[in-house]
Design an enzyme around this catalytic site. Structure first.
Site, short mmCIF file in Angstrom:
data_model
loop_
_atom_site.label_atom_id
_atom_site.label_comp_id
_atom_site.label_asym_id
_atom_site.label_seq_id
_atom_site.Cartn_x
_atom_site.Cartn_y
_atom_site.Cartn_z
CD GLU A 231 0.74 5.05 -0.40
OE1 GLU A 231 0.58 5.99 0.39
OE2 GLU A 231 -0.20 4.37 -0.87
NE ARG B 96 -6.20 -4.79 -4.58
CZ ARG B 96 -6.07 -4.06 -3.48
NH1 ARG B 96 -6.32 -2.77 -3.51
NH2 ARG B 96 -5.73 -4.60 -2.34
CE LYS C 261 -0.06 0.13 3.23
NZ LYS C 261 0.35 1.31 2.46
#
Length: 772
Positions: A267, A482, A492
């Site tokens: 993204e 992950r 973020k």
């Protein structure tokens, strides 16, 4: 019955897991029902921890509530005893939704009644060890024991993994005997042969980065052994086959020619971090290792948070890690096609327009939509009105008729946003969601392997469902664990908070673990790729310590970073037996271990500077450097200096030394140590970095109750503005890397100017506890 928290902890759940379960009404209710039924079957014996764990796993993964009682009985009656059997049972009931269940087929496919005896395990392990005996005797305990486990397990599908491991350990011990000191020693790297004069040593073989004898590409080719071949999607466990599947796969193969196709779909609303490095390596590396192609696809479906700087930074980081996208695409390239498919989905009765507000859909158990059975024609009219901007934001959405693995019902496919898009401008006021867009863009691009992190496993069924509901080619989604690091945050939102609070300067502050920050700090891209290869492609989430990454950095910089000399806390030294104005050139090898890799020249004059810590006025036991009674050698200069006079300021601090020097060949005895120095140096700023957070897990409230902002390390940055560096680095470019001898590895920061160089410490040198 006891209160739910006590009930859940009584069957073996941790208090934290029990509390999380209570937040999910559907899971909480199902687990209570399963426990109650199991208790009726077990009677006074009650539910032990092993049974409780299976019940929890079953209820959290079961998608069809009507099978709850059936599976609970099998678990309580000890017919399903292991995670392997339970996984097979869940897959069976998922693929056999119709009643009645064929009991015989179910038990056969789930290993019910299969007993693997210790003798069978012993025999199987014995055969495996015999097969690898020669290599085991050669490599001893450095041999990959996981290979033995895997082969033994292959012939004993329903065996207890712990029993296999214990048998492997016992038979290996019997063959090799106890570990010797040699077995416990750290494996030393083979000495590199010196290259002929003028020939640069290559650190790659046939263009492939080598990792401890195994290339990154080899690592990723190995993954291919477990993945489906292009066109054989239907062989993947859980893949849904429809009457049109084989025709669609045939068309897909005709288009791709059997080529592997992957994509990296970030993204564009933030900077990539260390976790993304694993995703980049896996997606691009897997395609490259198997002669395939990989797209860089921006998932640009949220115009409110997307900025051009993020698009640019993402592309830069992909290329910095050494990968070139086959093509750069955007989800927005397909906005019209995605809209047309949504219309088709509504026509087929698989989606509807809903008017529930966002706040109504939050939480674990939102109420079902009263508009779920709305007539198809009505939803089509309303969707067209959404497209033409006749509804306010939040007033209408398009939702898909599917229940996901995590219990989420009817995920949103389209929502209204009156925000201009960076590429399409004001052409659209409705935007597709990730749940809708992701699989369809994969289908449109004929992706063969949709590689996602583990948290997307809950979306796998909706991925398959949506492609099949629209009768389009359906790729296979594969999940992997992950990559997380301790002592940092990568969210973020939290990084933005750190910037806003002034804790860090920006996204590229070298104390962060964003890729731009790591590049600025001086981490080589090769080291990050090496680290990802060492972590490996695993299903389990990997949480690593920063020192493991730093070790990879040192390995690369040791071979690539030329040596220079810098003094962080200078002490002036005047060599009294050298005349004023004398200036000799000293040649310093860029890589002392390999003189063929070049050298540079530094001046040597009557005045030099050494580290303050390299002189002590009072001799201490074990101290090997300069004292009034102990001489020391100067690296590369061929001189030994002895103190003649110590000069102090009014406060009693040593500010200068007057010394006598002689050739190291003339010294009465060899000095105990050689120190670095600079002469006619350039002044520079040095930034020394430590961990940004004090605790391993700054986001864990049990470890840091005050929140991550309360856990900042006050000593995470130390700025030295009066350091001195030799003139060999004066023409360095931004991000150029050096080893400052005896100090550490450093990289030139973008803040540098022609008048003042700024260096960031990348990592310290390897620790040597015996060095004084």
């Amino acid at each position: 019955m006891a209160d739910p928290l006590t009930l859940f902890t009584s069957i073996g759940l941790s208090e934290q897991k029990a509390k999380e379960t209570l937040k999910n009404d559907a899971l909480c209710s199902a687990l209570k029902d399963a426990i109650a039924q199991a208790q009726r079957v077990l009677g006074a014996a009650g539910v032990d921890k092993a049974t409780g764990t299976l019940l929890y796993t079953m209820t959290s993964r079961l998608r069809d509530p009507k099978r709850l009682g059936f599976l609970t009985d099998h678990i309580a009656q000890r017919k399903i005893c292991t995670e392997l059997q339970l996984a097979a049972a869940l897959e069976f009931v998922k693929s056999h939704p119709q009643d009645p269940i064929n009991q015989q087929e179910f038990e056969s496919l789930c290993g019910v009644g299969v007993v693997i005896t210790p003798e069978q395990i012993e025999d199987k392990v014995e055969k495996v060890i015999k097969k690898h005996k020669d290599q085991l005797l050669l490599e001893r305990y450095r041999f990959n024991m996981g290979l033995l486990m895997g082969e033994a397990r292959g012939g004993l599908m329903w065996a207890d993994g712990k029993m296999i491991k214990n048998e492997v350990d016992m038979q290996v011990l019997h063959l090799l005997g106890p570990k010797t000191e040699a077995d416990l020693e750290k494996k030393t790297k083979a000495q590199k042969a010196k290259a002929p004069d003028g020939v640069k040593e290559e650190l790659t073989i046939n263009g492939e980065l080598k990792i401890e004898g195994r290339s990154l590409m080899d690592e990723l080719r190995g993954v291919a052994l477990n993945f489906h071949k292009p066109g054989e999607n239907y062989k993947t466990e859980g893949y849904v086959v429809t009457p049109k599947t084989m025709d669609l796969l045939k068309q897909h193969l005709e288009f791709t020619g059997g080529q592997i196709r992957t994509r990296f779909p970030p993204e564009p609303n933030g900077i990539l971090h260390i976790g993304h490095a694993k995703a980049i390596n896996f997606n691009f590396g897997y395609a490259k290792a198997n002669d395939g192609i990989c797209y860089l696809r921006y998932d640009d479906t949220n115009p409110e948070k997307e900025e051009e700087k993020y698009f640019t930074a993402i592309k830069d980081m992909v290329e910095w890690l050494g990968y070139k996208p086959y093509e750069i695409t955007h989800a927005s390239d397909n906005f019209q096609r995605l809209y047309d498919l949504a219309v088709d989905l509504i026509r087929r009765g698989h989606a509807y327009v809903c008017h529930q507000r966002g706040e109504e859909l939050k939480g674990h158990n939102p109420p079902p939509s009263p508009w779920r059975e709305r007539p198809v024609e009505e939803s089509l009219v309303l969707f067209d009105r959404m497209r033409r901007g006749l509804f306010a934001e939040g007033e209408a959405t398009v939702r898909m008729k599917i229940v996901m693995e995590d219990g989420k019902m009817d995920p949103v496919a389209y929502r209204i946003k009156y925000t201009a898009h960076h590429r399409t401008g004001d052409a659209w006021c409705i935007y597709p969601t990730y749940d809708y867009t992701h699989c369809l863009c994969d289908s449109i691009e004929n992706i063969t392997h949709s590689l996602c992190t583990k948290e997307f496993q809950a979306r796998r069924s909706s991925y398959f469902w949506l492609c099949n509901a629209l009768d389009v080619y359906c790729p296979v989604q594969w999940e992997y664990g992950r990559l997380n690091l301790t002592y940092t945050v990568v969210s973020k939102r939290k990084i933005i908070k750190l910037v806003e609070e002034g804790t860090v300067r920006d996204w590229d502050d070298p104390r962060l673990f964003t890729l731009t920050a790591l590049r600025r700090r001086g981490f080589p891209s090769e080291a990050i790729n090496n680290f990802c290869a060492k972590v490996g492609v695993t299903v389990a989430q990997a949480t690593m310590e920063p020192h493991m990454l730093e070790s990879c950095v040192r390995d690369v910089l040791n071979d690539h970073a030329p040596r220079a000399m810098a003094v962080l806390e200078p002490l002036k030294v005047t060599i009294t037996n050298l005349p004023e104005g004398i200036r000799n050139d000293v040649r310093v090898p860029d890589f002392p271990a390999n003189e063929f890799m070049g050298s540079h020249v530094v001046p040597f004059t009557r005045t030099i500077f050494i580290e303050q810590s390299d002189f002590r006025e009072m001799m201490e036991k074990g101290y090997k450097r300069l004292t009034p009674d102990q001489p020391v050698g100067l690296r590369h200069a061929g001189y030994v200096i002895s103190v003649q006079k110590v000069i102090k300021d009014a406060q009693g601090r040593v500010v200068e030394l007057e010394v006598h020097c002689c050739s190291s060949n003339e010294a009465a005895e060899k000095p105990k140590a050689f120190i670095h120095w600079v002469s006619e140096p350039q002044k520079c700023e040095i930034r020394l970095y430590e961990r940004l957070f004090l605790h391993k897990n700054p986001e864990d409230p049990s470890e840091v109750p005050g929140g991550f902002l309360s856990d900042i390390n006050p000593n995470s940055l130390q700025v030295i503005d009066s350091a001195l560096v030799d003139i060999s680095v004066s023409k360095a470019k931004v991000f150029d890397k050096f080893q400052f001898e005896r100090v550490g590895y450093f990289a030139l920061d973008p803040d540098s100017t022609a008048d003042k160089l700024v260096f960031n410490r990348t990592v310290t040198l390897k620790e040597d506890p015996g060095k004084m």
